[in-house]
Design an enzyme around this catalytic site. Sequence first.
Site, mmCIF file in Angstrom:
data_model
loop_
_atom_site.group_PDB
_atom_site.id
_atom_site.type_symbol
_atom_site.label_atom_id
_atom_site.label_comp_id
_atom_site.label_asym_id
_atom_site.label_seq_id
_atom_site.Cartn_x
_atom_site.Cartn_y
_atom_site.Cartn_z
ATOM 1 N N ASN A 199 8.954 -20.841 28.751
ATOM 2 C CA ASN A 199 10.000 -21.688 28.167
ATOM 3 C C ASN A 199 9.511 -23.134 28.090
ATOM 4 O O ASN A 199 9.454 -23.834 29.099
ATOM 5 C CB ASN A 199 11.260 -21.589 29.051
ATOM 6 C CG ASN A 199 12.410 -22.418 28.529
ATOM 7 O OD1 ASN A 199 12.339 -22.996 27.445
ATOM 8 N ND2 ASN A 199 13.478 -22.496 29.303
ATOM 9 N N HIS A 210 20.949 -20.025 29.447
ATOM 10 C CA HIS A 210 20.093 -20.751 30.390
ATOM 11 C C HIS A 210 20.949 -21.803 31.097
ATOM 12 O O HIS A 210 21.863 -22.369 30.501
ATOM 13 C CB HIS A 210 18.929 -21.409 29.626
ATOM 14 C CG HIS A 210 17.914 -22.018 30.539
ATOM 15 N ND1 HIS A 210 18.102 -23.241 31.137
ATOM 16 C CD2 HIS A 210 16.720 -21.562 30.985
ATOM 17 C CE1 HIS A 210 17.057 -23.502 31.910
ATOM 18 N NE2 HIS A 210 16.204 -22.500 31.835
ATOM 19 N N GLY A 213 8.768 -22.445 33.326
ATOM 20 C CA GLY A 213 9.045 -23.679 32.592
ATOM 21 C C GLY A 213 7.930 -24.679 32.801
ATOM 22 O O GLY A 213 6.850 -24.573 32.200
ATOM 23 N N GLY A 218 12.647 -26.486 37.852
ATOM 24 C CA GLY A 218 12.044 -27.785 37.560
ATOM 25 C C GLY A 218 11.546 -28.558 38.760
ATOM 26 O O GLY A 218 11.292 -29.757 38.665
ATOM 27 N N SER A 252 10.612 -22.845 39.374
ATOM 28 C CA SER A 252 9.456 -23.421 40.090
ATOM 29 C C SER A 252 8.334 -22.414 40.350
ATOM 30 O O SER A 252 7.772 -22.387 41.441
ATOM 31 C CB SER A 252 9.901 -24.053 41.408
ATOM 32 O OG SER A 252 10.811 -25.084 41.144
ATOM 33 N N GLU A 279 17.686 -17.032 37.905
ATOM 34 C CA GLU A 279 17.080 -18.331 38.230
ATOM 35 C C GLU A 279 18.072 -19.150 39.058
ATOM 36 O O GLU A 279 19.068 -19.646 38.500
ATOM 37 C CB GLU A 279 16.780 -19.119 36.956
ATOM 38 C CG GLU A 279 15.870 -18.438 35.979
ATOM 39 C CD GLU A 279 15.350 -19.406 34.922
ATOM 40 O OE1 GLU A 279 14.162 -19.735 34.980
ATOM 41 O OE2 GLU A 279 16.143 -19.843 34.074
ATOM 42 N N LYS A 301 11.043 -25.507 26.590
ATOM 43 C CA LYS A 301 12.202 -26.408 26.482
ATOM 44 C C LYS A 301 11.984 -27.390 25.326
ATOM 45 O O LYS A 301 11.372 -27.013 24.325
ATOM 46 C CB LYS A 301 12.454 -27.106 27.824
ATOM 47 C CG LYS A 301 12.528 -26.073 28.966
ATOM 48 C CD LYS A 301 13.026 -26.580 30.260
ATOM 49 C CE LYS A 301 13.050 -25.432 31.255
ATOM 50 N NZ LYS A 301 13.614 -25.793 32.530
HETATM 51 P P1 PGA Z 1 10.767 -24.227 35.895
HETATM 52 O O1 PGA Z 1 11.822 -23.791 34.768
HETATM 53 O O2 PGA Z 1 9.631 -23.235 35.868
HETATM 54 O O3 PGA Z 1 10.344 -25.599 35.493
HETATM 55 O O4 PGA Z 1 11.464 -24.200 37.201
HETATM 56 C C1 PGA Z 1 12.215 -22.469 34.613
HETATM 57 C C2 PGA Z 1 13.327 -22.383 33.599
HETATM 58 O O5 PGA Z 1 14.077 -23.339 33.418
HETATM 59 O O6 PGA Z 1 13.493 -21.348 32.950
#
Ligand code: PGA
Length: 241
Positions: free
Chosen positions: A9, A88, A222, A164, A201, A158, A11
């Site tokens: 993703n 999401h 992400g 993040g 993460s 998640e 984003k």
């Molecule tokens: P992240 O995001 O890997 O940065 O934690 C995952 C997501 O939002 O799907």
Amino acid sequence: MENKKIFVNFKMHFSEDEVSCYLQNIRGKIKCKDVVFFPSNLYSYMFLKEHYKVGLQNIYKENVGAYTGEVSAYQASSMGIEYALIGHSERRNLFHEKNSDIAKKICVATENDVTAVLCVGETKKERLFHREKKVVKKQIKEALKNIKTGEYLILAYEPIWAIGGMESLCLKEIEAMVLYIRKIIQKYFPNVVIPILYGGSIHEENIKELLTLKEVDGFLIGSASLDFKKLLKIIEVAVPM
Ligand code: PGA
């Protein structure tokens, strides 16, 4: 053993030039049906051109019409886009998406042969108060209320507070939640096939231990994917060519 799925993703990151550079850097290094990219809608065509599997980060709850600024599963499907993230946590929190909207989006996705990737998860406060199971159960039951026998979709668990950053659940806690989600699905939607992904993460350093989780069918990545080297490292261990 089946390969794990790796869903990427991006984003709202990258310009067209940056995507182009990214694609150049990964060219020939990922040849896997189990990797799906979710770029900004604008750049979907660049991934499709290179024969990657592509998903949208969001879709609208209708197929066509006067909905300025929106993109539909019908349009995605006509371009060869096979997946869509739905619900999401950033969509739920920043754009106030409700489970009822999410249920409609799942319907239009399946109608158009776009695989819905339903995202669910609890906030930090909900976990502190031990409400994570209750919250996730409600999200699943309400989002899937119109689902029909034999349909296929994917669920991504998640924990919102783990997205993040560097903070994540320990393996035991992930396993417990995924087993719980499977129980919910078996009880309320026994005739629907739903692989379960974990996200939040995930990076090149924790992927190895996460891969030991047999109950988890794949991962939603992400931040780490924004660096192509980190993504390649993750893919190298999770879905070797
Ligand atoms: P992240 O995001 O890997 O940065 O934690 C995952 C997501 O939002 O799907």
